[in-house]
Write an enzyme that holds these catalytic residues in place. Structure first.
Site, PDB file in Angstrom:
ATOM      1  CB  ILE A  19      -0.996  -0.007   1.188  1.00 46.46           C
ATOM      2  CG1 ILE A  19      -2.088   1.049   1.005  1.00 46.46           C
ATOM      3  CG2 ILE A  19      -0.294   0.186   2.520  1.00 46.46           C
ATOM      4  CD1 ILE A  19      -3.066   0.730  -0.091  1.00 46.46           C
ATOM      5  CB  SER A  41      11.237  -0.349   5.765  1.00 45.73           C
ATOM      6  OG  SER A  41      11.137  -1.680   5.285  1.00 45.73           O
ATOM      7  NE  ARG A  42      11.516  -4.745  13.069  1.00 46.11           N
ATOM      8  CZ  ARG A  42      12.275  -4.254  14.065  1.00 46.11           C
ATOM      9  NH1 ARG A  42      13.580  -4.245  13.970  1.00 46.11           N
ATOM     10  NH2 ARG A  42      11.716  -3.793  15.155  1.00 46.11           N
ATOM     11  CE  LYS A  95      -8.897  -0.384   5.205  1.00 43.98           C
ATOM     12  NZ  LYS A  95      -8.716  -1.531   4.214  1.00 43.98           N
ATOM     13  CG  ASP A 173      -7.690  -5.033   4.745  1.00 44.48           C
ATOM     14  OD1 ASP A 173      -7.112  -4.392   5.636  1.00 44.48           O
ATOM     15  OD2 ASP A 173      -7.492  -4.836   3.531  1.00 44.48           O
TER      16      ASP A 173
END
Lengths: 313, 313
Positions: A19, A41-42, A95, A173
């Site tokens: 997303i 971000s890992r 969301k 979702d």
């Protein structure tokens, strides 16, 4: 990105998944008032943008970044959001805004006590037809609403295991997008009176859900969410009133009233969200509406569970 | 019942089941300021008291009864409560206040717009040790809370099929009493971070639940609810702070601080509820706290479901 003399709002984006790449990064890039200053971000960020492995590292390294947008899965969003708010940053949430309703209410209270903006986004409320639909329904007696939200999970959520885990919501979702439109366009609240949730035998979250809601003056809302639809996809909301009906289709992008297509204008859902985030920050306000997530929690709380055949990605 | 010269508050009691007979009727009878003026029950009321088959019939026949107390199962409570509020009556709700969180919020708004009192009761908050426990925890750093709420469903809910149906809450029906105490005595909110719900194969509601919550400053709350406990029953809450610990036991009736039993006074949970209902009406106020029910909804929303052997009454 256009360089201007006016102040650019630097934004850090946390959670660089589908997303983020599909929607957030293009929306930030297209807005001349915004700049993507860093990512969290890992698994690595995006080329040419400073990345930090954790929210804590970002907050420590970049006190100059005033706003953080979070689009990691909801199960791990609370800690990152709370850390950013405690560090005095404005926060925007993809969301659903959290894995539980209560954690979102805690974030809302934390933002208020810190004097910063919290924006719990519902991107479907920015769809082109929604504002006109809301205006049409205002003041009318609504008799019946019918929601069909049916899509192919393999196409839209390929390999996204988190969506099948507890807190991932399953078919809710996408379904919560419909509920975010419903709660935006109805003039008065409704509540779940019946729910049937269908779980694949091998999954912790539902692949389909049938819901029924009751509202004022005999209003009944029926919703059917299904993740098993191949071929044409369906994201429709039909509302019948005492003086005409409306149909929102394509997830709210198109609107017809009494069968006649309406002219609707929109600059896109995510550009609209980021413009609103900047506006809320400028006005010193927050926007945290938990109603859509609360309807999902109510459906889980009161719903009947059915089992169906296993789902494999 | 003592006859007095002062005005008696007439109350109608709707839903004449086990909790009405065990608790509500004795509590009303023992309060000199209250009178049981009528009942609502399809299956017959109690001897010597006017009975109506439906809420609508009661409301039409007895406009003089200003207050209604509802103790039917939560799945059918909303319509009766809404009808009573629309008719301008004050309403008291047994716990849980509804089958969904949203319906309780709708009732709260309806009561406000009608200018009448709505009291969503949590009887365990009236237990003798609760107020002192709350005072003890105020201002202290709470490190850890442990809840054990384990009872024998066959003893406490014999043949109550509604409790196993969707909306009946299963083991959360007693467990929500613990959550109502928890949310009363903690100085700041917590939220569910993990939940394991164990369902009998043949039942729609859980027979056991393990919950974990997070709060401010590293506070962790663990709760274990189980309906399969025979022999001694357990309704304990242990809280450890930086300067001592407390233990509420017997569902809040007894309190020990650092191992020393405390003197606590109480006139009984339901007498306390009715006194508070009368006080809220006199003051023109409502008391509607959905936090305990919201925690249960969050647990259903985010919880992992396990199956266990069938349960037969």
């Amino acid at each position: 990105m256009t360089a201007t003399e006016t102040a650019i709002l630097d934004i850090a984006l946390a959670g660089i998944g589908k997303i983020a790449r599909d929607q957030h990064i293009p929306a930030i890039a297209a807005d001349p008032g915004l700049g993507l200053a860093a990512t969290v971000s890992r698994s690595g960020g995006i080329e040419g943008v400073e990345n930090h492995a954790t929210m804590e590292a970002l907050l420590a390294a970049r006190p100059d970044i005033a706003a953080v947008s979070l689009c990691m899965p909801p199960q791990v969003r609370f800690e990152a959001a709370a850390a950013a708010l405690r560090a005095g940053r404005h926060v925007m949430l993809e969301k659903p805004p959290g894995a539980t309703v209560t954690e979102v209410l805690r974030l809302r209270d934390l933002a208020a006590s810190q004097g910063v903006t919290l924006f719990a986004t519902w991107h479907s409320r920015q769809a082109a037809g929604v504002a006109t639909a809301k205006s049409f329904l205002a003041g009318k007696a609504i008799r019946r609403v019918r929601i069909d939200w049916k899509e192919d999970v393999r196409h839209w959520h390929p390999g996204q295991d988190w969506i099948w885990e507890p807190g991932g919501l399953g078919v809710f979702d996408p379904g919560i997008n419909a509920l975010s439109i419903l709660t935006e366009i109805l003039p008065a609240p409704v509540h779940v009176t019946a729910a049937e949730l269908t779980f694949p035998e091998n999954r912790a979250q539902p692949i389909a859900a049938d819901l029924r809601f009751a509202g004022a003056d005999g209003l009944v809302v029926e919703a059917e969410f299904d993740w098993r639809q191949t071929g044409p996809q369906t994201w429709d909301i039909l509302a019948e009133t005492d003086v005409g009906s409306l149909r929102l289709s394509d997830g709210g992008a198109r609107l017809a009233i009494d069968g006649t297509a309406q002219e609707v204008a929109g600059s896109g859902e995510y550009p609209g969200l980021y413009r609103r985030f900047a506006g809320l920050i400028a006005a010193g306000q927050s926007d945290v509406d938990v109603a859509p997530l609360l309807h999902v929690a109510d459906a889980f709380l009161t719903g009947r569970r059915n089992l169906t055949e296993p789902f494999h990605d």
